[in-house]
Design an enzyme around this catalytic site. Structure first.
Site, PDB file in Angstrom:
ATOM      1  N   HIS A 240       0.816  -1.226   0.000  1.00  0.00           N
ATOM      2  CA  HIS A 240       0.000   0.000   0.000  1.00  0.00           C
ATOM      3  C   HIS A 240       0.848   1.274   0.000  1.00  0.00           C
ATOM      4  O   HIS A 240       0.323   2.355  -0.272  1.00  0.00           O
ATOM      5  CB  HIS A 240      -1.030  -0.017   1.139  1.00  0.00           C
ATOM      6  CG  HIS A 240      -0.514   0.354   2.496  1.00  0.00           C
ATOM      7  ND1 HIS A 240      -0.257  -0.581   3.475  1.00  0.00           N
ATOM      8  CD2 HIS A 240      -0.219   1.558   3.025  1.00  0.00           C
ATOM      9  CE1 HIS A 240       0.168   0.058   4.556  1.00  0.00           C
ATOM     10  NE2 HIS A 240       0.207   1.341   4.314  1.00  0.00           N
ATOM     11  N   ASP A 285      -0.650  -7.442   1.327  1.00  0.00           N
ATOM     12  CA  ASP A 285      -0.047  -6.110   1.437  1.00  0.00           C
ATOM     13  C   ASP A 285       1.466  -6.260   1.631  1.00  0.00           C
ATOM     14  O   ASP A 285       2.004  -6.050   2.706  1.00  0.00           O
ATOM     15  CB  ASP A 285      -0.692  -5.369   2.616  1.00  0.00           C
ATOM     16  CG  ASP A 285      -0.317  -3.895   2.646  1.00  0.00           C
ATOM     17  OD1 ASP A 285       0.331  -3.428   1.674  1.00  0.00           O
ATOM     18  OD2 ASP A 285      -0.664  -3.226   3.640  1.00  0.00           O
ATOM     19  N   SER A 381       3.944   2.074   8.379  1.00  0.00           N
ATOM     20  CA  SER A 381       3.659   1.052   7.373  1.00  0.00           C
ATOM     21  C   SER A 381       4.905   0.592   6.645  1.00  0.00           C
ATOM     22  O   SER A 381       5.783   1.397   6.340  1.00  0.00           O
ATOM     23  CB  SER A 381       2.702   1.612   6.329  1.00  0.00           C
ATOM     24  OG  SER A 381       1.413   1.520   6.811  1.00  0.00           O
ATOM     25  N   GLY A 382       4.943  -0.693   6.344  1.00  0.00           N
ATOM     26  CA  GLY A 382       6.072  -1.244   5.598  1.00  0.00           C
ATOM     27  C   GLY A 382       7.226  -1.622   6.495  1.00  0.00           C
ATOM     28  O   GLY A 382       8.126  -2.332   6.086  1.00  0.00           O
TER      29      GLY A 382
HETATM   30  N1  ARG Z   1      -1.529   2.204   7.130  1.00  0.00           N
HETATM   31  C1  ARG Z   1      -0.647   2.872   8.027  1.00  0.00           C
HETATM   32  C2  ARG Z   1       0.521   3.478   7.273  1.00  0.00           C
HETATM   33  O1  ARG Z   1       0.408   3.667   6.076  1.00  0.00           O
HETATM   34  C3  ARG Z   1      -0.173   1.973   9.107  1.00  0.00           C
HETATM   35  C4  ARG Z   1      -1.276   1.661  10.018  1.00  0.00           C
HETATM   36  C5  ARG Z   1      -0.912   0.784  11.124  1.00  0.00           C
HETATM   37  N2  ARG Z   1      -1.900   1.027  12.090  1.00  0.00           N
HETATM   38  C6  ARG Z   1      -1.953   0.451  13.265  1.00  0.00           C
HETATM   39  N3  ARG Z   1      -2.866   0.809  14.088  1.00  0.00           N
HETATM   40  N4  ARG Z   1      -1.101  -0.468  13.569  1.00  0.00           N
HETATM   41  O2  ARG Z   1       1.491   3.922   7.817  1.00  0.00           O
END
Ligand code: ARG
Length: 431
Positions: A240, A285, A381-382
């Protein structure tokens, strides 16, 4: 004050006779006190110096090759992360621990660590690193022979293993060499690189070299996502992260725990997004990033291990998530890398109606704190969800993927489950 000091120096250099004339006005009683004080100070200084130089403790590192003749080399031993390799390493390390702890080097012995297992003429050869703490006044040859003496008794404790210790194979090695060896291995923690055990993960801010595999994936030189180094050319991250831009030329990767002063910046050669990534459900993902030219591993930049395919993760186990993400939803990211300890949550619990109600599929794993609190958030993320094994070797079990807000009770972080994608990673990278 200055005169007194000068007087004392003269006592040592020129002797008391001269003092009387140089400081003629001092009475003999004061001179006597000064002499005594001077002698005491000098004595204590020399004593401390001798004690430190001769009896002070210093670390000494050795390398030894052990031939185990009745363990057959199998292809599973090719991979240091296989359960066979780990089990054999553990057995050898335990044997070393027991043997040295029952020897006359019990107080000097610190740690044994297997760094390599390779096929021998007969059975396998394990390269073991050994750490001792000796007094400085001990002689190098006698240290070596005492260690060899104990290793030659190894077979007494070896249980089912048949060990052939060819004598004279204990070699002293400098700390830099130990570090170089361990940097090339995957998942070496900072404490392992000094062959010690202590790791203080205090608070939430990381220090230099704590998470050497953590990278920042940057879009037009601005942090966008986390990523994790799995070889000198490949990183693992979330699919993503590339929803808006997937042209490699706009991406770069930085290493180093402080975003504003990276230790290294590398351009991206290619991006491989999982072909079945579905944005709506967050399924698959996962993505791979290939660097344009490999990075040279250093103390602060090296790779993490990959878990085995479909390997189970123990529910309740402690893992660490790291990143430069925000501290609350909608907040801004941080400059110094942060770490959080979370526990693995069973997928059944995570799919409960009050939790994610069935949205967690087999390619995902949940991790968080029972009452919420510690969690990844936007910008993480990642990045990796990493776990250490009992030998302090770290593997990446998860990739920060999604969650409902951050840190809420019953709404833990959801991670891409790396063992589920292990074969895909091999297909794409050969790793
Ligand atoms: N989708 C988020 C990002 O792009 C990460 C979300 C992780 N969220 C969580 N509550 N662990 O950075």
């Amino acid at each position: 004050m200055d005169d007194d000091l000068l007087g004392m120096v003269q006592i040592f250099v020129l002797g008391p006779g001269r003092v009387a004339s140089a400081t003629g006005s001092l009475n003999p009683f004061v001179v006597g006190i000064l002499v005594v004080a001077g002698v005491v100070i000098l004595g204590v200084t020399i004593g401390l110096l001798v004690h430190f130089l001769a009896f002070g403790q210093k670390s000494y590192l050795y390398q030894s090759d052990l031939q185990i003749t009745n363990v057959e080399y199998t292809s599973q031993l090719d991979s240091p992360t296989s359960s066979e390799y780990r089990a054999l390493s553990r057995t050898i390390e335990n044997l070393m621990n027991e043997t040295f702890k029952a020897s006359n080097l019990a107080r000097q012995f610190r740690r044994a660590h297997v760094v390599r297992i390779r096929p021998g003429d007969q059975g396998v050869i394990a390269t073991v690193l050994l750490k001792f703490q000796f007094k400085r006044n001990t002689n190098g040859a006698s240290r070596k022979s005492r260690i060899e003496q104990i290793l030659s008794q190894l077979h007494n404790n070896a249980g089912t293993m048949t060990i052939d210790v060819s004598s004279g194979n204990v070699q002293p090695i400098p700390p830099e060499t130990v570090q170089d060896i361990l940097i090339r291995e995957c998942g070496s923690s900072p404490e392992l690189m000094t062959l010690s055990y202590e790791r203080i993960i205090a608070g939430t801010e990381a220090r230099a070299g704590d998470w050497p595999w953590q990278a920042s994936l940057q879009l037009n030189n601005a942090h966008h996502c986390g990523a994790v180094l799995i070889s000198n050319t490949w990183l693992l991250t979330a699919a993503h992260c590339f929803r808006s831009v997937s042209d490699p030329r706009q991406w770069s990767v930085t290493f180093g725990y402080i975003l504003s002063s990276p230790e290294k910046r590398v351009n991206v050669r290619s991006i491989i997004i999982h072909p079945n990534y579905i944005a709506g459900t967050h399924e698959n993902d996962i993505a791979l990033v290939e660097l344009n030219g490999g990075v040279t591993f250093t103390r602060n930049i090296h790779r993490i291990c990959l878990p085995q395919a479909n390997q189970d993760i123990p529910v309740g186990a402690s893992a660490y998530v790291t990143g430069w993400g925000s501290l609350q939803p909608g907040g801004s990211g941080v400059n110094v890398l942060r770490q959080g300890e979370v526990q693995i949550i069973s997928t059944d619990d995570c799919n409960a109606p009050e939790s994610y109600n069935g949205a967690v599929t087999s390619g995902m794993i949940c991790a968080g704190k029972p009452g919420g609190g510690t969690d990844a958030c936007q910008g993480d993320s990642g990045g990796p969800l990493a776990m250490a094994d009992s030998r302090q070797i770290w593997s990446v079990w998860g990739i920060v993927s999604w969650g409902y807000e951050c840190g809420l009770p019953n709404k833990p972080g959801v991670y891409t489950y790396v063992p589920y994608y292990r074969d895909w990673i091999t297909q794409q990278t050969g790793l």
